[in-house]
Scaffold this active site. Structure first.
Site, mmCIF file in Angstrom:
data_model
loop_
_atom_site.group_PDB
_atom_site.id
_atom_site.type_symbol
_atom_site.label_atom_id
_atom_site.label_comp_id
_atom_site.label_asym_id
_atom_site.label_seq_id
_atom_site.Cartn_x
_atom_site.Cartn_y
_atom_site.Cartn_z
ATOM 1 N N GLY A 12 0.814 -1.221 0.000
ATOM 2 C CA GLY A 12 0.000 0.000 0.000
ATOM 3 C C GLY A 12 0.843 1.265 0.000
ATOM 4 N N PRO A 88 -2.847 -13.326 5.094
ATOM 5 C CA PRO A 88 -1.924 -14.394 5.505
ATOM 6 C C PRO A 88 -2.561 -15.788 5.428
ATOM 7 C CG PRO A 88 -2.832 -13.298 7.427
ATOM 8 C CD PRO A 88 -3.366 -12.567 6.240
ATOM 9 N N SER A 126 -4.589 -6.437 -2.741
ATOM 10 C CA SER A 126 -4.012 -7.601 -2.048
ATOM 11 C C SER A 126 -4.103 -8.817 -2.950
ATOM 12 C CB SER A 126 -4.823 -7.934 -0.782
ATOM 13 O OG SER A 126 -4.853 -6.859 0.103
ATOM 14 N N PHE A 220 4.905 -19.867 -10.215
ATOM 15 C CA PHE A 220 5.911 -20.152 -11.248
ATOM 16 C C PHE A 220 7.292 -19.662 -10.813
ATOM 17 C CE2 PHE A 220 4.064 -21.216 -15.618
ATOM 18 C CZ PHE A 220 2.950 -21.835 -15.088
ATOM 19 N N CYS A 270 5.189 -13.789 0.671
ATOM 20 C CA CYS A 270 4.163 -14.204 -0.292
ATOM 21 C C CYS A 270 4.327 -15.561 -0.951
ATOM 22 C CB CYS A 270 4.004 -13.122 -1.348
ATOM 23 S SG CYS A 270 3.350 -11.622 -0.607
HETATM 24 P P1 NAD Z 1 1.505 -5.704 5.302
HETATM 25 O O1 NAD Z 1 1.223 -6.644 6.411
HETATM 26 O O2 NAD Z 1 2.842 -5.052 5.195
HETATM 27 O O3 NAD Z 1 0.433 -4.510 5.324
HETATM 28 C C1 NAD Z 1 -0.926 -4.705 5.484
HETATM 29 C C2 NAD Z 1 -1.478 -3.558 6.331
HETATM 30 O O4 NAD Z 1 -2.906 -3.647 6.353
HETATM 31 C C3 NAD Z 1 -1.032 -3.585 7.785
HETATM 32 O O5 NAD Z 1 -0.344 -2.379 8.096
HETATM 33 C C4 NAD Z 1 -2.337 -3.721 8.589
HETATM 34 O O6 NAD Z 1 -2.340 -2.982 9.794
HETATM 35 C C5 NAD Z 1 -3.352 -3.153 7.608
HETATM 36 N N1 NAD Z 1 -4.719 -3.587 7.869
HETATM 37 C C6 NAD Z 1 -5.186 -4.852 8.073
HETATM 38 N N2 NAD Z 1 -6.506 -4.845 8.247
HETATM 39 C C7 NAD Z 1 -6.909 -3.541 8.142
HETATM 40 C C8 NAD Z 1 -8.170 -2.897 8.213
HETATM 41 N N3 NAD Z 1 -9.295 -3.588 8.410
HETATM 42 N N4 NAD Z 1 -8.215 -1.549 8.075
HETATM 43 C C9 NAD Z 1 -7.068 -0.836 7.863
HETATM 44 N N5 NAD Z 1 -5.854 -1.405 7.779
HETATM 45 C C10 NAD Z 1 -5.770 -2.744 7.913
HETATM 46 O O7 NAD Z 1 1.187 -6.498 3.964
HETATM 47 P P2 NAD Z 1 1.830 -6.257 2.505
HETATM 48 O O8 NAD Z 1 3.163 -6.904 2.428
HETATM 49 O O9 NAD Z 1 1.681 -4.823 2.148
HETATM 50 O O10 NAD Z 1 0.854 -7.148 1.620
HETATM 51 C C11 NAD Z 1 -0.480 -6.746 1.380
HETATM 52 C C12 NAD Z 1 -1.058 -7.623 0.287
HETATM 53 O O11 NAD Z 1 -0.305 -7.447 -0.922
HETATM 54 C C13 NAD Z 1 -1.006 -9.126 0.580
HETATM 55 O O12 NAD Z 1 -2.153 -9.722 0.054
HETATM 56 C C14 NAD Z 1 0.212 -9.592 -0.195
HETATM 57 O O13 NAD Z 1 0.092 -10.946 -0.598
HETATM 58 C C15 NAD Z 1 0.188 -8.695 -1.407
HETATM 59 N N6 NAD Z 1 1.500 -8.454 -2.033
HETATM 60 C C16 NAD Z 1 2.600 -8.209 -1.265
HETATM 61 C C17 NAD Z 1 3.824 -7.917 -1.869
HETATM 62 C C18 NAD Z 1 5.054 -7.631 -1.068
HETATM 63 O O14 NAD Z 1 6.115 -7.466 -1.663
HETATM 64 N N7 NAD Z 1 5.007 -7.542 0.242
HETATM 65 C C19 NAD Z 1 3.897 -7.845 -3.266
HETATM 66 C C20 NAD Z 1 2.756 -8.091 -4.016
HETATM 67 C C21 NAD Z 1 1.552 -8.384 -3.383
HETATM 68 C C1 UGA Z 2 7.927 -11.835 -5.112
HETATM 69 C C2 UGA Z 2 7.701 -11.672 -6.624
HETATM 70 O O1 UGA Z 2 8.982 -11.571 -7.269
HETATM 71 C C3 UGA Z 2 6.877 -10.422 -6.936
HETATM 72 O O2 UGA Z 2 6.598 -10.350 -8.325
HETATM 73 C C4 UGA Z 2 5.562 -10.497 -6.142
HETATM 74 O O3 UGA Z 2 4.806 -9.322 -6.354
HETATM 75 C C5 UGA Z 2 5.862 -10.648 -4.671
HETATM 76 O O4 UGA Z 2 6.664 -11.844 -4.465
HETATM 77 C C6 UGA Z 2 4.626 -10.821 -3.840
HETATM 78 O O5 UGA Z 2 3.601 -11.223 -4.328
HETATM 79 O O6 UGA Z 2 4.807 -10.576 -2.650
HETATM 80 P P1 UGA Z 2 9.555 -10.756 -3.314
HETATM 81 O O7 UGA Z 2 9.133 -11.903 -2.472
HETATM 82 O O8 UGA Z 2 9.485 -9.396 -2.740
HETATM 83 O O9 UGA Z 2 8.707 -10.722 -4.676
HETATM 84 O O10 UGA Z 2 11.074 -10.973 -3.781
HETATM 85 P P2 UGA Z 2 11.761 -11.949 -4.858
HETATM 86 O O11 UGA Z 2 12.797 -11.195 -5.554
HETATM 87 O O12 UGA Z 2 10.770 -12.649 -5.686
HETATM 88 O O13 UGA Z 2 12.497 -13.006 -3.922
HETATM 89 C C7 UGA Z 2 11.771 -13.968 -3.186
HETATM 90 C C8 UGA Z 2 12.719 -14.949 -2.551
HETATM 91 O O14 UGA Z 2 13.317 -15.788 -3.541
HETATM 92 C C9 UGA Z 2 13.879 -14.290 -1.813
HETATM 93 O O15 UGA Z 2 14.130 -15.001 -0.625
HETATM 94 C C10 UGA Z 2 15.039 -14.420 -2.778
HETATM 95 O O16 UGA Z 2 16.281 -14.424 -2.153
HETATM 96 C C11 UGA Z 2 14.731 -15.767 -3.413
HETATM 97 N N1 UGA Z 2 15.318 -15.944 -4.760
HETATM 98 C C12 UGA Z 2 14.966 -15.127 -5.775
HETATM 99 C C13 UGA Z 2 16.193 -16.985 -4.982
HETATM 100 O O17 UGA Z 2 16.502 -17.771 -4.064
HETATM 101 N N2 UGA Z 2 16.707 -17.169 -6.233
HETATM 102 C C14 UGA Z 2 16.381 -16.357 -7.279
HETATM 103 O O18 UGA Z 2 16.891 -16.582 -8.397
HETATM 104 C C15 UGA Z 2 15.484 -15.311 -7.039
#
Ligand code: NAD
Ligand code: UGA
Length: 454
Positions: A12, A88, A126, A220, A270
């Site tokens: 976010g 989660p 999300s 994948f 994730c």
């Molecule tokens: P996060 O835990 O860092 O953030 C989520 C936030 O939502 C928290 O700060 C929490 O307090 C807030 N929240 C929860 N319930 C709420 C409510 N009812 N009202 C207001 N706030 C509320 O999570 P994130 O890493 O940002 O991931 C969010 C989503 O995006 C997940 O579904 C995740 O799978 C997806 N996603 C994450 C990544 C990544 O790199 N972290 C990348 C792509 C997609």
């Molecule tokens: C991953 C995806 O790459 C994003 O496209 C997606 O949006 C995100 O998850 C999500 O949905 O949260 P992220 O987990 O932030 O992103 O980081 P990555 O670069 O994918 O690495 C994930 C894990 O795989 C790390 O522990 C990294 O060290 C490991 N990794 C990555 C390897 O062991 N080998 C590789 O070749 C690449």
């Protein structure tokens, strides 16, 4: 146009900062129930470490980007509401250990229904199990107002979030393509991204394809890591070198070279949860063979972590009790302070079960975070948190490198060697160091999939 994003987390915060930067005429409110997090977003020390993010936030915060805990007003004033809360793995009841816990998403939908005086576009940012939009639609439909639900999953990776957002491979928008109102909503969201993303990279699909594409993309990517890691075990048994194999295999343009870095296993918030969710969905729809296929990717990841911890133990004569191990890196990957599902947690957990003494150094992860992830108190004498790699290695029997931080490559290893016990070991869990040079300095070295090392 006003945008509200519920959830000021790793997704976010950066995503909305980029929208605010690219759309100066729009007001973007990012809201969260976690007051500490919002306070940090409003401070000089952002809760998320991402290269380049400070700069984006500095340019927008207080102008058209606002962080607040006032969820109701932000929703009420918005035309488009993004849901970017955590999804989660469920830890209780039916589906515990694999299904997604959608309670946070559902409470957002209920809140939007409760406070909206008029219909809005509601965007799933999300990662959701396929058909979650039905849940949101059903809750919003009960208000009698005209809402449109879109799926717009995020593909950014941590550590490169700003450049991923600025220059995405694609933007995916799923919606109701069959109705004029649905198409209008899709276009409204697409036109925001089109301010900086070329139109041909904005893909539109139906809702279910969009939701499922996100889970599939992560599956994948994780599968590639598990595939190369399975081959790393074979390399160690046969004398092949995993980096050479990855290079040769990845040179085939049909296969491609990215995501073939063998490691101690993937981490991050994730991959594991999304794979488990995919397994759950396959089981739910009575597809046990498909479920077993994806389950194997997670099994391989667990095996790789266990295998690495065991290799350290075996190399140190099966005994690390009371020995000092310097742990270089704790974050799940480089350039982030995030430790969620970091392979370091399981690997160091195994070392602690053997009663090793661990001295940690990570450039971005706090001492409190490391202790909390390991479930140890500040008084636990086995765990020491250091402020430099040199301090951690001083007097150690071995260095265990777990995160690919750039600074680990440029350390003075000759000086480090002098300060360590002999024989001095380096276990390079990311194959990022110059092994021949280290061997030349007198280290005993073990990498991943390096069957060719002496
Ligand atoms: P996060 O835990 O860092 O953030 C989520 C936030 O939502 C928290 O700060 C929490 O307090 C807030 N929240 C929860 N319930 C709420 C409510 N009812 N009202 C207001 N706030 C509320 O999570 P994130 O890493 O940002 O991931 C969010 C989503 O995006 C997940 O579904 C995740 O799978 C997806 N996603 C994450 C990544 C990544 O790199 N972290 C990348 C792509 C997609
Ligand atoms: C991953 C995806 O790459 C994003 O496209 C997606 O949006 C995100 O998850 C999500 O949905 O949260 P992220 O987990 O932030 O992103 O980081 P990555 O670069 O994918 O690495 C994930 C894990 O795989 C790390 O522990 C990294 O060290 C490991 N990794 C990555 C390897 O062991 N080998 C590789 O070749 C690449």
């Amino acid at each position: 146009m006003r945008i509200c994003c519920i959830g000021a987390g790793y997704v976010g915060g950066p995503t909305m900062s980029m929208i605010a930067l690219k759309c100066a005429d729009m007001r973007v409110d990012v809201v969260d129930i976690n007051a500490d997090r919002i306070r940090a977003w409003n401070s000089d020390s952002l809760p998320v470490f991402e290269p380049g993010l400070d700069d984006v936030v500095r340019q927008t915060r207080g102008k058209n980007l606002f962080f607040s805990t006032d969820v109701d007003s932000a929703i009420e004033g918005a035309d488009i509401v993004f849901i970017s809360v955590n999804t989660p793995t469920k830890t209780y009841g039916y589906g515990a250990g694999s299904a997604s816990d959608l309670s946070f998403v559902e409470s957002c939908a209920r809140k939007i229904a409760e406070v909206s005086k008029s219909g809005k576009i509601v965007v799933e940012k999300s990662t959701m199990p396929v058909r979650t939009a039905d849940v949101i639609k059903t809750i919003l439909a009960s208000t009698g107002k005209e809402f449109h639900v879109l799926s717009n999953p995020e593909f950014l990776a941590e550590g490169t979030a700003v450049s991923d957002l600025e220059n995405p491979d694609r933007v995916l928008i799923g919606g109701d393509e069959s109705s004029p109102e649905g198409r209008k909503a899709i276009e409204e969201l697409a036109s925001i991204y089109a301010r900086w993303v070329p139109r041909e990279r904005i893909i539109t699909t139906n809702l279910w394809s969009s939701e499922l594409s996100k889970l599939t993309a992560n599956a994948f990517l994780a599968q590639r890591i598990s595939s190369i890691n399975s081959i790393s075990a074979l390399c160690e048994a046969t004398g092949a070198d995993i980096d050479q194999v990855a290079r040769a295999v990845g040179a085939d343009s049909r296969i491609g070279s990215s995501f073939l870095r063998s490691s101690i296993g993937y981490g991050g918030s994730c991959f594991q949860k999304d794979l488990l969710n995919l397994v759950y969905l396959c089981e739910h729809f009575h597809l046990p063979e498909a479920a077993a296929y994806w389950r194997a990717v997670t099994d391989m990841n667990a095996y790789q972590k266990r295998r690495f911890a065991r290799a350290v133990l075996d190399s140190l004569f099966g005994n690390i009790r009371g020995k000092k191990l310097a742990v270089f890196g704790f974050a799940f990957k480089e350039n982030t302070n995030d430790t969620r599902e970091s392979p370091a947690i399981d690997i160091c957990g195994d070392f602690l079960k053997e009663n090793a003494n661990l001295a940690f150094y990570d450039p971005k992860v706090s001492a409190e975070q490391i202790r909390s992830d390991l479930g140890v108190s500040a008084e636990d004498p086995r765990v020491e948190i250091c402020t430099s790699a040199y301090e951690a290695a001083n007097g150690a029997h071995a260095i265990v490198l777990l995160t690919h931080w750039e600074e680990f490559k440029t350390l003075d290893y000759s000086k480090i060697k002098e300060s360590m016990c002999t024989p001095a070991w380096i276990f390079d869990g990311r194959n990022c160091l110059d092994h021949s040079r280290l061997i030349g300095l007198g280290f005993l070295v073990r990498g991943i999939g390096k069957g060719n090392l002496p």
